[in-house]
Design a protein around this motif. Structure first.
Motif, PDB file in Angstrom:
ATOM      1  N   GLU A  87      -1.198 -11.275  26.445  1.00  0.00           N
ATOM      2  CA  GLU A  87      -0.186 -10.220  26.323  1.00  0.00           C
ATOM      3  C   GLU A  87      -0.281  -9.512  24.976  1.00  0.00           C
ATOM      4  OE1 GLU A  87       1.013 -13.081  29.397  1.00  0.00           O
ATOM      5  OE2 GLU A  87       0.356 -13.281  27.301  1.00  0.00           O
ATOM      6  N   GLU A  88      -0.474 -10.296  23.922  1.00  0.00           N
ATOM      7  CA  GLU A  88      -0.615  -9.683  22.600  1.00  0.00           C
ATOM      8  C   GLU A  88      -1.904  -8.874  22.503  1.00  0.00           C
ATOM      9  OE1 GLU A  88       1.618 -12.182  19.175  1.00  0.00           O
ATOM     10  OE2 GLU A  88      -0.080 -13.212  20.095  1.00  0.00           O
ATOM     11  N   ARG A  89      -2.962  -9.366  23.107  1.00  0.00           N
ATOM     12  CA  ARG A  89      -4.220  -8.613  23.100  1.00  0.00           C
ATOM     13  C   ARG A  89      -4.052  -7.276  23.809  1.00  0.00           C
ATOM     14  NH1 ARG A  89      -8.989 -13.144  24.236  1.00  0.00           N
ATOM     15  NH2 ARG A  89      -8.229 -14.692  22.736  1.00  0.00           N
ATOM     16  N   TRP A  90      -3.278  -7.282  24.890  1.00  0.00           N
ATOM     17  CA  TRP A  90      -3.004  -6.021  25.601  1.00  0.00           C
ATOM     18  C   TRP A  90      -2.278  -5.051  24.678  1.00  0.00           C
ATOM     19  CZ3 TRP A  90       0.999  -2.874  26.785  1.00  0.00           C
ATOM     20  CH2 TRP A  90       0.800  -1.904  27.769  1.00  0.00           C
ATOM     21  N   CYS A  91      -1.321  -5.583  23.912  1.00  0.00           N
ATOM     22  CA  CYS A  91      -0.585  -4.722  22.965  1.00  0.00           C
ATOM     23  C   CYS A  91      -1.516  -4.146  21.903  1.00  0.00           C
ATOM     24  CB  CYS A  91       0.540  -5.511  22.300  1.00  0.00           C
ATOM     25  SG  CYS A  91       1.907  -5.933  23.401  1.00  0.00           S
ATOM     26  N   PHE A  92      -2.439  -4.964  21.415  1.00  0.00           N
ATOM     27  CA  PHE A  92      -3.398  -4.471  20.420  1.00  0.00           C
ATOM     28  C   PHE A  92      -4.200  -3.297  20.980  1.00  0.00           C
ATOM     29  CE2 PHE A  92      -3.337  -8.907  18.487  1.00  0.00           C
ATOM     30  CZ  PHE A  92      -2.638  -8.513  17.361  1.00  0.00           C
ATOM     31  N   ARG A  93      -4.574  -3.407  22.262  1.00  0.00           N
ATOM     32  CA  ARG A  93      -5.414  -2.371  22.862  1.00  0.00           C
ATOM     33  C   ARG A  93      -4.635  -1.119  23.240  1.00  0.00           C
ATOM     34  NH1 ARG A  93      -7.475  -6.995  25.721  1.00  0.00           N
ATOM     35  NH2 ARG A  93      -6.138  -6.427  27.486  1.00  0.00           N
ATOM     36  N   ARG A 118      -1.060  -2.636  13.260  1.00  0.00           N
ATOM     37  CA  ARG A 118      -0.567  -2.471  11.894  1.00  0.00           C
ATOM     38  C   ARG A 118       0.783  -3.169  11.705  1.00  0.00           C
ATOM     39  NH1 ARG A 118      -2.046   3.702   9.944  1.00  0.00           N
ATOM     40  NH2 ARG A 118      -4.284   3.610  10.434  1.00  0.00           N
ATOM     41  N   TRP A 119       1.641  -3.050  12.690  1.00  0.00           N
ATOM     42  CA  TRP A 119       2.936  -3.730  12.610  1.00  0.00           C
ATOM     43  C   TRP A 119       2.734  -5.239  12.584  1.00  0.00           C
ATOM     44  CZ3 TRP A 119       5.012  -7.356  15.896  1.00  0.00           C
ATOM     45  CH2 TRP A 119       6.328  -7.743  15.623  1.00  0.00           C
ATOM     46  N   TYR A 120       1.838  -5.755  13.438  1.00  0.00           N
ATOM     47  CA  TYR A 120       1.564  -7.189  13.519  1.00  0.00           C
ATOM     48  C   TYR A 120       1.080  -7.707  12.170  1.00  0.00           C
ATOM     49  CZ  TYR A 120      -0.475 -11.515  15.441  1.00  0.00           C
ATOM     50  OH  TYR A 120      -0.793 -12.816  15.707  1.00  0.00           O
ATOM     51  N   ARG A 121       0.154  -6.975  11.572  1.00  0.00           N
ATOM     52  CA  ARG A 121      -0.392  -7.383  10.278  1.00  0.00           C
ATOM     53  C   ARG A 121       0.693  -7.346   9.201  1.00  0.00           C
ATOM     54  NH1 ARG A 121      -4.808  -4.061   6.652  1.00  0.00           N
ATOM     55  NH2 ARG A 121      -5.451  -5.773   5.288  1.00  0.00           N
ATOM     56  N   PHE A 122       1.474  -6.276   9.182  1.00  0.00           N
ATOM     57  CA  PHE A 122       2.515  -6.135   8.175  1.00  0.00           C
ATOM     58  C   PHE A 122       3.552  -7.238   8.297  1.00  0.00           C
ATOM     59  CE2 PHE A 122       6.768  -4.650   7.041  1.00  0.00           C
ATOM     60  CZ  PHE A 122       6.579  -4.337   5.706  1.00  0.00           C
ATOM     61  N   SER A 123       3.954  -7.555   9.521  1.00  0.00           N
ATOM     62  CA  SER A 123       5.001  -8.565   9.710  1.00  0.00           C
ATOM     63  C   SER A 123       4.546  -9.929   9.198  1.00  0.00           C
ATOM     64  CB  SER A 123       5.390  -8.660  11.191  1.00  0.00           C
ATOM     65  OG  SER A 123       4.317  -9.130  11.983  1.00  0.00           O
TER      66      SER A 123
END
Length: 329
Positions: free
Chosen positions: A49-55, A62-67
Motif C-alpha cells: 500500500e505504501e509503495r502504491w502511494c510512492f508511485r 517527500r512527506w514520508y521522508r520529512f515525517s
C-alpha cells in the motif's frame, strides 16, 4: 571455524549476528562499549500500500521522508546537550534495555553498559546484538587486541588467548581525513591542505577554507549530521551552495573567491563553542567524531538541520575575498 572480530561499532553490529549461527565460536574484542537503540520496525518491509502511494500520490515520498527525519531531529537535538535531563533519561532507559536483553548477567552488564553518556559515540541500532551476547558460542572481550599468533588472538596482557581460524577487522575508517586520502589539494603559495589542516581540520560551513581559493567540498569538517537527519540531505545543501558559488563566478566574472579569514574564524569559534556543550565532547569517550591526536570533535555538526539549511541556503558573496577577471586592453 573459530572467528574473532575486532571492533564493536556499526560494522561489527551488522556482521556478527550473521556470523554467530555459523561459527564454532565467535570472540568479539571491544575497546569502546556502545549504546544500542531498539527500533521495532528495523528492516521491516515497506507495504504494498505504501509503495502504491510512492508511485501514485504526488509528494508522498517527500512527506514520508520529512515525517521520519522530523521525528529523529527533534529527539536527537534535544538529547545532544551534555548533562541535560533528556540525555540522562535516555541513559537510564538504554541501561535498563541492555540489562534486560542480557538477562541481567552481571559480567555482560559490566562490559556492555558504557561509562560515557549516550550520543558521545555513534548510536547503534540493536541488530539482535545484545541477545547474541548470551549465546554459548559468543565471548565478549573488553580489551584491545595486543597480538596475533598462528592460531589465536591475544589481549589483556596474555590473559585472553582466543582461538581463531579467521580474524575480521571491523575497526572503522579514516573519518577525520575527509577528502585527503583521495587527493592532494594545493593552495596559495604551494601549501598542501593536509599541512594547512594538521590534526584539526576546519572549514567555513564545512565547505571551503582559507588559503584555498576556488576550492569547495561536500561532507567536509563538522558537517556530519549525527544530530539526526541524513548525510545525503547535508550533501544536497552543499551541492546547492557550491552551485551558487560557481554561478556567481561565471555571472560576475570572478577569477578567485576565498572565504574571508575573519568570517572563517568567527564561524569556527561558534562551532567550537556549540560543540563544547554537547555529549560528543565528553572526555570520557573516544569516537570517530574526534581527531585521535587532539580529541577535538572535527566531524559533527552542532546545529539543527533547519539552522544549517538557513546558513547555506543562499551564498553571501560578502563572506569572500573576491578577485575579478581583468580585461585585457
Amino acid at each position: 571455524k573459530n572467528v574473532a572480530v575486532v571492533g564493536t561499532g556499526a560494522t561489527a553490529m551488522g556482521i556478527c549476528r550473521e556470523i554467530e549461527p555459523l561459527a564454532k565460536h565467535l570472540t568479539i574484542f571491544q575497546s569502546t562499549p556502545q549504546w544500542y537503540v531498539d527500533i521495532p520496525n528495523h528492516k521491516k518491509p515497506i507495504t504494498e500500500e505504501e509503495r502504491w502511494c510512492f508511485r501514485n500520490v504526488p509528494f508522498y515520498e517527500r512527506w514520508y521522508r520529512f515525517s521520519h527525519l522530523r521525528h529523529i531531529v527533534d529527539f536527537y537535538f534535544d538529547a545532544l546537550t551534555a548533562g541535560s535531563e533528556t540525555n540522562r533519561s535516555l541513559q537510564e532507559t538504554l541501561t535498563e534495555y541492555i540489562k534486560e536483553k542480557v538477562n541481567h548477567d552481571p559480567e555482560l552488564v559490566r562490559k556492555m553498559v558504557p561509562p560515557h553518556p549516550p550520543i558521545c559515540t555513534r548510536m547503534l541500532v540493536d541488530n539482535h546484538w545484545c541477545t547474541m551476547m548470551t549465546q554459548d558460542n559468543v565471548t565478549l572481550v573488553d580489551g584491545r587486541v595486543e597480538a596475533l599468533t598462528k592460531d589465536a588472538v591475544v589481549a589483556k596482557g596474555g590473559e585472553v588467548n582466543a582461538p581463531a581460524d579467521i580474524v575480521i577487522y571491523a575497526t572503522g575508517f579514516q573519518s577525520t581525513s575527509f577528502c585527503l586520502p583521495a587527493m592532494d589539494v594545493i593552495g596559495k603559495g604551494g601549501k598542501n591542505l593536509a599541512e594547512h589542516w594538521g590534526d584539526t581540520p576546519m572549514a567555513y560551513l564545512g565547505i571551503t577554507t582559507t588559503n584555498f581559493p576556488n576550492f569547495f567540498m561536500t561532507y567536509g569538517p563538522n558537517t556530519n549530521v549525527s544530530s539526526g537527519g541524513s548525510i545525503i540531505w547535508c550533501a544536497e545543501t552543499h551541492g546547492r551552495y557550491i552551485g551558487q558559488c560557481i554561478t556567481a563566478m561565471v555571472r560576475d566574472k570572478i577569477k578567485s573567491m576565498e572565504v574571508n579569514a575573519d568570517v572563517y574564524k568567527q564561524y569556527n569559534n561558534m562551532v567550537d563553542a556549540e560543540l563544547a556543550k554537547t555529549a560528543w565532547n565528553d572526555p570520557s569517550c573516544m569516537s570517530w567524531y574526534k581527531s585521535g591526536a587532539t580529541g577535538k570533535v572535527t566531524n559533527n555538526l552542532p546545529d539543527s538541520l533547519e539552522g544549517y539549511w538557513a546558513k547555506t541556503r543562499l551564498v553571501n558573496l560578502d563572506d569572500f575575498d573576491i578577485q575579478k577577471v581583468t580585461q585585457c586592453s
